[in-house]
Design a protein around this motif. Structure first.
Motif, PDB file in Angstrom:
ATOM      1  N   SER A 176      17.490 -14.332  60.388  1.00 45.30           N
ATOM      2  CA  SER A 176      17.389 -14.089  61.829  1.00 45.30           C
ATOM      3  C   SER A 176      17.826 -12.661  62.143  1.00 45.30           C
ATOM      4  O   SER A 176      18.775 -12.140  61.540  1.00 45.30           O
ATOM      5  CB  SER A 176      18.281 -15.076  62.598  1.00 45.30           C
ATOM      6  N   LEU A 177      17.146 -12.040  63.095  1.00 43.53           N
ATOM      7  CA  LEU A 177      17.491 -10.677  63.521  1.00 43.53           C
ATOM      8  C   LEU A 177      18.491 -10.668  64.672  1.00 43.53           C
ATOM      9  O   LEU A 177      18.927  -9.605  65.105  1.00 43.53           O
ATOM     10  CB  LEU A 177      16.222  -9.941  63.972  1.00 43.53           C
ATOM     11  N   GLU A 178      18.866 -11.833  65.143  1.00 45.02           N
ATOM     12  CA  GLU A 178      19.619 -11.947  66.387  1.00 45.02           C
ATOM     13  C   GLU A 178      20.896 -11.107  66.406  1.00 45.02           C
ATOM     14  O   GLU A 178      21.168 -10.371  67.348  1.00 45.02           O
ATOM     15  CB  GLU A 178      19.959 -13.422  66.656  1.00 45.02           C
ATOM     16  N   LYS A 179      21.707 -11.199  65.354  1.00 46.37           N
ATOM     17  CA  LYS A 179      22.990 -10.499  65.350  1.00 46.37           C
ATOM     18  C   LYS A 179      22.827  -8.986  65.259  1.00 46.37           C
ATOM     19  O   LYS A 179      23.743  -8.247  65.613  1.00 46.37           O
ATOM     20  CB  LYS A 179      23.854 -10.996  64.190  1.00 46.37           C
ATOM     21  N   TYR A 180      21.676  -8.531  64.802  1.00 39.52           N
ATOM     22  CA  TYR A 180      21.449  -7.088  64.662  1.00 39.52           C
ATOM     23  C   TYR A 180      20.979  -6.449  65.964  1.00 39.52           C
ATOM     24  O   TYR A 180      20.965  -5.222  66.083  1.00 39.52           O
ATOM     25  CB  TYR A 180      20.432  -6.816  63.553  1.00 39.52           C
ATOM     26  N   VAL A 187      36.254   1.050  58.856  1.00 44.62           N
ATOM     27  CA  VAL A 187      36.485   0.364  60.128  1.00 44.62           C
ATOM     28  C   VAL A 187      37.675  -0.581  59.953  1.00 44.62           C
ATOM     29  O   VAL A 187      37.593  -1.576  59.231  1.00 44.62           O
ATOM     30  CB  VAL A 187      35.241  -0.418  60.576  1.00 44.62           C
ATOM     31  N   LYS A 188      38.769  -0.265  60.588  1.00 46.33           N
ATOM     32  CA  LYS A 188      39.996  -1.042  60.463  1.00 46.33           C
ATOM     33  C   LYS A 188      39.805  -2.464  60.987  1.00 46.33           C
ATOM     34  O   LYS A 188      39.250  -2.674  62.061  1.00 46.33           O
ATOM     35  CB  LYS A 188      41.134  -0.362  61.221  1.00 46.33           C
ATOM     36  N   GLY A 189      40.262  -3.431  60.217  1.00 47.87           N
ATOM     37  CA  GLY A 189      40.222  -4.821  60.641  1.00 47.87           C
ATOM     38  C   GLY A 189      38.867  -5.497  60.505  1.00 47.87           C
ATOM     39  O   GLY A 189      38.748  -6.693  60.756  1.00 47.87           O
ATOM     40  N   HIS A 239      29.351  -3.772  62.142  1.00 48.44           N
ATOM     41  CA  HIS A 239      28.462  -3.516  63.277  1.00 48.44           C
ATOM     42  C   HIS A 239      28.312  -4.758  64.157  1.00 48.44           C
ATOM     43  O   HIS A 239      27.833  -4.659  65.282  1.00 48.44           O
ATOM     44  CB  HIS A 239      27.093  -3.044  62.798  1.00 48.44           C
ATOM     45  N   PHE A 240      28.720  -5.925  63.656  1.00 48.96           N
ATOM     46  CA  PHE A 240      28.746  -7.132  64.487  1.00 48.96           C
ATOM     47  C   PHE A 240      30.035  -7.205  65.301  1.00 48.96           C
ATOM     48  O   PHE A 240      30.016  -7.574  66.473  1.00 48.96           O
ATOM     49  CB  PHE A 240      28.656  -8.392  63.621  1.00 48.96           C
ATOM     50  N   THR A 241      31.148  -6.909  64.670  1.00 49.39           N
ATOM     51  CA  THR A 241      32.471  -7.109  65.285  1.00 49.39           C
ATOM     52  C   THR A 241      33.021  -5.855  65.955  1.00 49.39           C
ATOM     53  O   THR A 241      33.861  -5.958  66.844  1.00 49.39           O
ATOM     54  CB  THR A 241      33.471  -7.583  64.224  1.00 49.39           C
ATOM     55  N   HIS A 242      32.587  -4.682  65.513  1.00 47.79           N
ATOM     56  CA  HIS A 242      33.068  -3.408  66.065  1.00 47.79           C
ATOM     57  C   HIS A 242      31.853  -2.547  66.422  1.00 47.79           C
ATOM     58  O   HIS A 242      31.727  -1.400  66.004  1.00 47.79           O
ATOM     59  CB  HIS A 242      33.951  -2.681  65.049  1.00 47.79           C
ATOM     60  N   THR A 243      30.962  -3.136  67.206  1.00 49.89           N
ATOM     61  CA  THR A 243      29.659  -2.528  67.466  1.00 49.89           C
ATOM     62  C   THR A 243      29.752  -1.142  68.083  1.00 49.89           C
ATOM     63  O   THR A 243      29.111  -0.194  67.620  1.00 49.89           O
ATOM     64  CB  THR A 243      28.826  -3.438  68.391  1.00 49.89           C
ATOM     65  N   GLU A 244      30.539  -0.999  69.130  1.00 50.84           N
ATOM     66  CA  GLU A 244      30.638   0.283  69.827  1.00 50.84           C
ATOM     67  C   GLU A 244      31.205   1.368  68.917  1.00 50.84           C
ATOM     68  O   GLU A 244      30.720   2.509  68.904  1.00 50.84           O
ATOM     69  CB  GLU A 244      31.512   0.132  71.074  1.00 50.84           C
ATOM     70  N   GLU A 245      32.211   1.016  68.136  1.00 49.94           N
ATOM     71  CA  GLU A 245      32.820   1.983  67.209  1.00 49.94           C
ATOM     72  C   GLU A 245      31.807   2.446  66.160  1.00 49.94           C
ATOM     73  O   GLU A 245      31.700   3.643  65.866  1.00 49.94           O
ATOM     74  CB  GLU A 245      34.035   1.354  66.532  1.00 49.94           C
ATOM     75  N   VAL A 246      31.068   1.512  65.598  1.00 48.09           N
ATOM     76  CA  VAL A 246      30.078   1.855  64.578  1.00 48.09           C
ATOM     77  C   VAL A 246      28.954   2.695  65.179  1.00 48.09           C
ATOM     78  O   VAL A 246      28.532   3.701  64.598  1.00 48.09           O
ATOM     79  CB  VAL A 246      29.512   0.574  63.923  1.00 48.09           C
ATOM     80  N   ALA A 247      28.461   2.308  66.344  1.00 48.34           N
ATOM     81  CA  ALA A 247      27.382   3.065  66.990  1.00 48.34           C
ATOM     82  C   ALA A 247      27.835   4.476  67.341  1.00 48.34           C
ATOM     83  O   ALA A 247      27.069   5.438  67.220  1.00 48.34           O
ATOM     84  CB  ALA A 247      26.910   2.330  68.247  1.00 48.34           C
ATOM     85  N   GLU A 248      29.074   4.609  67.774  1.00 47.15           N
ATOM     86  CA  GLU A 248      29.599   5.927  68.144  1.00 47.15           C
ATOM     87  C   GLU A 248      29.690   6.847  66.931  1.00 47.15           C
ATOM     88  O   GLU A 248      29.307   8.021  67.003  1.00 47.15           O
ATOM     89  CB  GLU A 248      30.968   5.778  68.795  1.00 47.15           C
ATOM     90  N   ILE A 249      30.183   6.335  65.814  1.00 48.71           N
ATOM     91  CA  ILE A 249      30.300   7.190  64.629  1.00 48.71           C
ATOM     92  C   ILE A 249      28.923   7.556  64.091  1.00 48.71           C
ATOM     93  O   ILE A 249      28.709   8.676  63.611  1.00 48.71           O
ATOM     94  CB  ILE A 249      31.174   6.529  63.535  1.00 48.71           C
ATOM     95  N   ILE A 250      27.948   6.648  64.220  1.00 44.43           N
ATOM     96  CA  ILE A 250      26.582   6.972  63.783  1.00 44.43           C
ATOM     97  C   ILE A 250      25.997   8.083  64.656  1.00 44.43           C
ATOM     98  O   ILE A 250      25.471   9.080  64.152  1.00 44.43           O
ATOM     99  CB  ILE A 250      25.673   5.722  63.831  1.00 44.43           C
ATOM    100  N   SER A 251      26.105   7.941  65.963  1.00 50.98           N
ATOM    101  CA  SER A 251      25.508   8.935  66.866  1.00 50.98           C
ATOM    102  C   SER A 251      26.196  10.296  66.720  1.00 50.98           C
ATOM    103  O   SER A 251      25.529  11.338  66.685  1.00 50.98           O
ATOM    104  CB  SER A 251      25.571   8.453  68.317  1.00 50.98           C
ATOM    105  N   ARG A 252      27.507  10.301  66.603  1.00 48.81           N
ATOM    106  CA  ARG A 252      28.227  11.569  66.452  1.00 48.81           C
ATOM    107  C   ARG A 252      27.901  12.240  65.116  1.00 48.81           C
ATOM    108  O   ARG A 252      27.801  13.470  65.043  1.00 48.81           O
ATOM    109  CB  ARG A 252      29.735  11.349  66.571  1.00 48.81           C
ATOM    110  N   SER A 253      27.737  11.442  64.082  1.00 44.10           N
ATOM    111  CA  SER A 253      27.428  11.997  62.766  1.00 44.10           C
ATOM    112  C   SER A 253      26.035  12.621  62.758  1.00 44.10           C
ATOM    113  O   SER A 253      25.806  13.655  62.124  1.00 44.10           O
ATOM    114  CB  SER A 253      27.535  10.908  61.702  1.00 44.10           C
ATOM    115  N   ILE A 254      25.098  11.991  63.442  1.00 49.02           N
ATOM    116  CA  ILE A 254      23.745  12.540  63.533  1.00 49.02           C
ATOM    117  C   ILE A 254      23.757  13.869  64.277  1.00 49.02           C
ATOM    118  O   ILE A 254      23.146  14.850  63.850  1.00 49.02           O
ATOM    119  CB  ILE A 254      22.806  11.539  64.253  1.00 49.02           C
TER     120      ILE A 254
END
Length: 251
Positions: free
Chosen positions: A29-33, A221-223, A229-244
């Motif tokens: 399933s793609l739901e969680k992504y 990603v601590k904890g 990317h499921f549990t710390h979505t905003e943190e992961v998305a932020e580091i991806i966008s900033r790295s790009i």
């Protein structure tokens, strides 16, 4: 709804990125992504989740890693410009293998708790032995669902129990694939994101990838466990966008 974030004015003028492509892990399933895709879109990066053959798309025979590399190449070749390729778990195995062979269409590679590092520990080898012989054992004990489920549980691979015959063989083929010797061939700028508490693909795997992939950065990603990317979505998305953006692209 969070505001769209853009740091493009801080980026060098290397051009806009058209798209990010997510290769999901072992799931049906793609739901969680969808959550991480939605947050990346809000940050200005058009994002698609690919349907992986055998999981969220049908196959009619067992596949190996080369088949998945060919599938991904055909898919990415359809894009007009360079893409950001994001792979989680087994999706990271596929993404890393592709990047080692075909970097031309990649602007950036993101590996999230990626599979692909072979282990020599005895318990890992024992687990693989169970894993590769279950189908044969299963035929002999087919009349005993309780015993069969117990054997599947012993492997630690609950997904195997739900897989079709073709996907059981495919899973065995992929588990045997070792990316260790391909990592130093990856030249694409790479962000490696790892859950601190991951017990499926341990943090030591992420450190190995960081050591051998040139021009890579490791973000822990601590904890988080196997799917930050499921549990710390905003943190992961932020580091991806900033790295790009740090690479000089604008979103």
């Amino acid at each position: 709804m969070p505001k769209r974030i853009s740091l493009a004015r801080k980026a060098k003028k290397m051009g806009n990125l058209n798209k990010a492509l997510i290769i999901h892990g072992w799931t049906y399933s793609l739901e969680k992504y969808k959550k991480i895709a939605e947050v990346l879109i809000l940050k200005g990066l058009q994002t698609d989740i690919l349907k992986v053959p055998g999981l969220t798309e049908k196959i009619d025979k067992p596949w190996n890693l080369d088949d998945y590399i060919d599938w991904l190449k055909n898919r990415i070749d359809k894009e007009k410009g360079k893409v950001v390729l994001i792979g989680h778990s087994n999706g990271g195995r596929i993404a890393g293998a592709y990047a080692s062979l075909y970097p031309q269409k990649l602007a950036y590679l993101v590996l999230i708790d990626s599979a692909g590092i072979s282990h020599d520990e005895f318990h890992v080898k024992l687990r693989l032995l169970f894993f590769t012989t279950l189908a044969k054992i299963g035929k002999k004990i087919g009349s005993s669902a309780i015993l069969k489920n117990l054997l599947y549980k012993l492997t630690g691979e609950s997904d195997y129990n739900n897989a079709t015959a073709d996907m059981k063989k495919t899973m065995t083929n992929l588990v045997k694939s070792d990316l260790s010797f391909s990592l130093n061939k990856i030249n694409t700028p790479t962000l490696i994101i790892w859950g601190e508490l991951d017990k499926v693909t341990p943090l030591s795997d992420g450190k190995i990838m960081h050591k051998f992939i040139k021009n890579s950065k490791l973000y822990i990603v601590k904890g988080a466990k196997h799917a930050p990317h499921f549990t710390h979505t905003e943190e992961v998305a932020e580091i991806i966008s900033r790295s790009i953006l740090a690479q000089g692209y604008s979103l």
